[in-house]
Design a protein around this motif. Structure first.
Motif, PDB file in Angstrom:
ATOM      1  N   ALA A  21       0.836  -1.206   0.000  1.00 18.99           N
ATOM      2  CA  ALA A  21       0.000   0.000   0.000  1.00 18.99           C
ATOM      3  C   ALA A  21       0.870   1.255   0.000  1.00 18.99           C
ATOM      4  N   ALA A  22       1.958   1.236   0.765  1.00 22.35           N
ATOM      5  CA  ALA A  22       2.865   2.390   0.794  1.00 22.35           C
ATOM      6  C   ALA A  22       3.518   2.580  -0.566  1.00 22.35           C
ATOM      7  N   SER A  23       3.880   1.491  -1.225  1.00 24.49           N
ATOM      8  CA  SER A  23       4.484   1.589  -2.553  1.00 24.49           C
ATOM      9  C   SER A  23       3.508   2.173  -3.564  1.00 24.49           C
ATOM     10  N   VAL A  24       2.264   1.738  -3.504  1.00 30.61           N
ATOM     11  CA  VAL A  24       1.246   2.256  -4.423  1.00 30.61           C
ATOM     12  C   VAL A  24       1.009   3.739  -4.165  1.00 30.61           C
ATOM     13  N   ARG A  25       0.957   4.125  -2.900  1.00 31.61           N
ATOM     14  CA  ARG A  25       0.763   5.551  -2.578  1.00 31.61           C
ATOM     15  C   ARG A  25       1.944   6.392  -3.067  1.00 31.61           C
ATOM     16  N   ALA A  26       3.161   5.884  -2.914  1.00 35.50           N
ATOM     17  CA  ALA A  26       4.345   6.616  -3.382  1.00 35.50           C
ATOM     18  C   ALA A  26       4.315   6.761  -4.899  1.00 35.50           C
ATOM     19  N   TYR A  27       3.932   5.714  -5.600  1.00 39.95           N
ATOM     20  CA  TYR A  27       3.837   5.777  -7.058  1.00 39.95           C
ATOM     21  C   TYR A  27       2.763   6.779  -7.475  1.00 39.95           C
ATOM     22  N   ALA A  28       1.632   6.758  -6.784  1.00 47.90           N
ATOM     23  CA  ALA A  28       0.558   7.703  -7.094  1.00 47.90           C
ATOM     24  C   ALA A  28       1.024   9.142  -6.873  1.00 47.90           C
ATOM     25  N   ALA A  29       1.750   9.382  -5.799  1.00 41.85           N
ATOM     26  CA  ALA A  29       2.245  10.732  -5.524  1.00 41.85           C
ATOM     27  C   ALA A  29       3.235  11.171  -6.596  1.00 41.85           C
ATOM     28  N   ASP A  30       4.093  10.250  -7.041  1.00 40.85           N
ATOM     29  CA  ASP A  30       5.058  10.564  -8.097  1.00 40.85           C
ATOM     30  C   ASP A  30       4.333  10.908  -9.396  1.00 40.85           C
ATOM     31  N   GLN A  31       3.341  10.124  -9.754  1.00 45.72           N
ATOM     32  CA  GLN A  31       2.593  10.375 -10.982  1.00 45.72           C
ATOM     33  C   GLN A  31       1.813  11.689 -10.880  1.00 45.72           C
ATOM     34  N   ARG A  32       1.245  11.967  -9.715  1.00 44.40           N
ATOM     35  CA  ARG A  32       0.502  13.210  -9.509  1.00 44.40           C
ATOM     36  C   ARG A  32       1.418  14.415  -9.673  1.00 44.40           C
ATOM     37  N   ALA A  33       2.644  14.311  -9.157  1.00 42.96           N
ATOM     38  CA  ALA A  33       3.603  15.413  -9.286  1.00 42.96           C
ATOM     39  C   ALA A  33       3.948  15.649 -10.752  1.00 42.96           C
ATOM     40  N   LYS A  34       4.131  14.568 -11.521  1.00 49.20           N
ATOM     41  CA  LYS A  34       4.436  14.718 -12.938  1.00 49.20           C
ATOM     42  C   LYS A  34       3.279  15.363 -13.691  1.00 49.20           C
ATOM     43  N   VAL A  35       2.079  14.968 -13.359  1.00 49.48           N
ATOM     44  CA  VAL A  35       0.904  15.538 -14.021  1.00 49.48           C
ATOM     45  C   VAL A  35       0.745  17.007 -13.641  1.00 49.48           C
ATOM     46  N   ASP A  36       1.046  17.345 -12.393  1.00 49.40           N
ATOM     47  CA  ASP A  36       0.966  18.746 -11.974  1.00 49.40           C
ATOM     48  C   ASP A  36       1.947  19.607 -12.762  1.00 49.40           C
ATOM     49  N   VAL A  37       3.142  19.096 -13.008  1.00 53.26           N
ATOM     50  CA  VAL A  37       4.132  19.843 -13.797  1.00 53.26           C
ATOM     51  C   VAL A  37       3.620  20.039 -15.217  1.00 53.26           C
ATOM     52  N   LEU A  38       3.108  18.976 -15.815  1.00 54.18           N
ATOM     53  CA  LEU A  38       2.572  19.073 -17.169  1.00 54.18           C
ATOM     54  C   LEU A  38       1.416  20.065 -17.218  1.00 54.18           C
ATOM     55  N   ALA A  39       0.516  19.996 -16.245  1.00 54.79           N
ATOM     56  CA  ALA A  39      -0.621  20.909 -16.225  1.00 54.79           C
ATOM     57  C   ALA A  39      -0.153  22.361 -16.117  1.00 54.79           C
ATOM     58  N   SER A  40       0.873  22.628 -15.311  1.00 49.85           N
ATOM     59  CA  SER A  40       1.350  24.005 -15.177  1.00 49.85           C
ATOM     60  C   SER A  40       1.980  24.499 -16.478  1.00 49.85           C
TER      61      SER A  40
END
Length: 78
Positions: A21-40
């Motif tokens: 579960a911690a690994s999945v959450r870390a991956y989700a946070a990493d992907q969210r950060a990448k999407v936030d950069v793209l969105a900006s």
């Protein structure tokens, strides 16, 4: 279109252990950060237009820098 009826029951889920579960959450946070950069970047383009080609980095340079970073990393097992 799906052949399933709209009211199909949701299958039961299998819980994850804490490490998974911690690994999945870390991956989700990493992907969210990448999407936030793209969105900006896209919001900046929408507000200000495309950047000038003179201010950008040629793709060959970006590719070579990325490949150099990958070469410095320790090998991974797939």
């Amino acid at each position: 279109m799906s052949q399933q009826p709209a009211s199909a029951p949701v299958p039961a889920r299998q819980p994850l252990d804490e490490h998974a579960a911690a690994s999945v959450r870390a991956y989700a946070a990493d992907q969210r950060a990448k999407v936030d950069v793209l969105a900006s970047v896209l919001e900046d383009i929408a507000a200000n237009g495309y950047p000038s080609p003179e201010t950008g980095t040629p793709w060959e340079t970006a590719r070579d820098e990325h490949l150099a970073r990958l070469a410095e990393e320790p090998p991974r097992v797939a």
